[in-house]
Design a protein around this motif. Sequence first.
Motif, PDB file in Angstrom:
ATOM      1  N   UNK A 162       7.593  -2.566   7.305  1.00  0.00           N
ATOM      2  CA  UNK A 162       7.775  -3.893   6.741  1.00  0.00           C
ATOM      3  C   UNK A 162       6.900  -4.125   5.512  1.00  0.00           C
ATOM      4  N   UNK A 163       6.195  -3.097   5.045  1.00  0.00           N
ATOM      5  CA  UNK A 163       5.311  -3.209   3.899  1.00  0.00           C
ATOM      6  C   UNK A 163       6.108  -3.620   2.657  1.00  0.00           C
ATOM      7  N   UNK A 164       5.527  -4.498   1.850  1.00  0.00           N
ATOM      8  CA  UNK A 164       6.189  -4.962   0.628  1.00  0.00           C
ATOM      9  C   UNK A 164       6.285  -3.815  -0.370  1.00  0.00           C
ATOM     10  N   UNK A 165       7.331  -3.831  -1.196  1.00  0.00           N
ATOM     11  CA  UNK A 165       7.441  -2.785  -2.213  1.00  0.00           C
ATOM     12  C   UNK A 165       6.313  -2.902  -3.233  1.00  0.00           C
ATOM     13  N   UNK A 166       5.897  -1.761  -3.771  1.00  0.00           N
ATOM     14  CA  UNK A 166       4.833  -1.730  -4.772  1.00  0.00           C
ATOM     15  C   UNK A 166       5.363  -2.110  -6.157  1.00  0.00           C
ATOM     16  N   UNK A 198      10.625  -0.430  -4.997  1.00  0.00           N
ATOM     17  CA  UNK A 198      10.077   0.920  -4.932  1.00  0.00           C
ATOM     18  C   UNK A 198       8.778   0.936  -4.136  1.00  0.00           C
ATOM     19  N   UNK A 199       8.672   1.899  -3.241  1.00  0.00           N
ATOM     20  CA  UNK A 199       7.439   2.160  -2.510  1.00  0.00           C
ATOM     21  C   UNK A 199       6.896   3.476  -3.054  1.00  0.00           C
ATOM     22  N   UNK A 200       5.603   3.521  -3.366  1.00  0.00           N
ATOM     23  CA  UNK A 200       5.010   4.715  -3.960  1.00  0.00           C
ATOM     24  C   UNK A 200       3.935   5.286  -3.035  1.00  0.00           C
ATOM     25  N   UNK A 201       3.471   6.483  -3.379  1.00  0.00           N
ATOM     26  CA  UNK A 201       2.425   7.121  -2.578  1.00  0.00           C
ATOM     27  C   UNK A 201       1.029   6.685  -3.011  1.00  0.00           C
TER      28      UNK A 201
END
Length: 118
Positions: free
Chosen positions: A30-34, A96-99
């Motif tokens: 559920x983490x927000x996108x970066x 987008x989710x990033x590392x």
Amino acid sequence: MSILRRLFVFPFILLLLTLGCAEKSAEQGKEKPHVRGIITDFEEERGQVLIENKEDGGVDSGPIWVSLSKDAELIIEEEIVTVSLDETLVGRSAEVWINGVIAQSYPPQTKAVKMVIH
């Protein structure tokens, strides 16, 4: 009797650890996108899209080049796809989710571990 109590407590501890790990996994999903915004450009040579990044509240935080990491998950219109990024995505919104790694170039560059296109 002491050994019997320990044998009874051990499965209980394992159960608590399992529940704790499952809760953390659900929270990570559920983490927000970066990065969130409109795709404004595509560079074929590097396989990157340029996203005009908008922070929460619609504040523009500048453009960022995004490419897909090796094991990235690409979702287009709620369907997981195996195609690569291309010019047909220009004008669409993306999350987008990033590392966590962002190159300090201008515009900055990063690799997505997950990208959702709407």
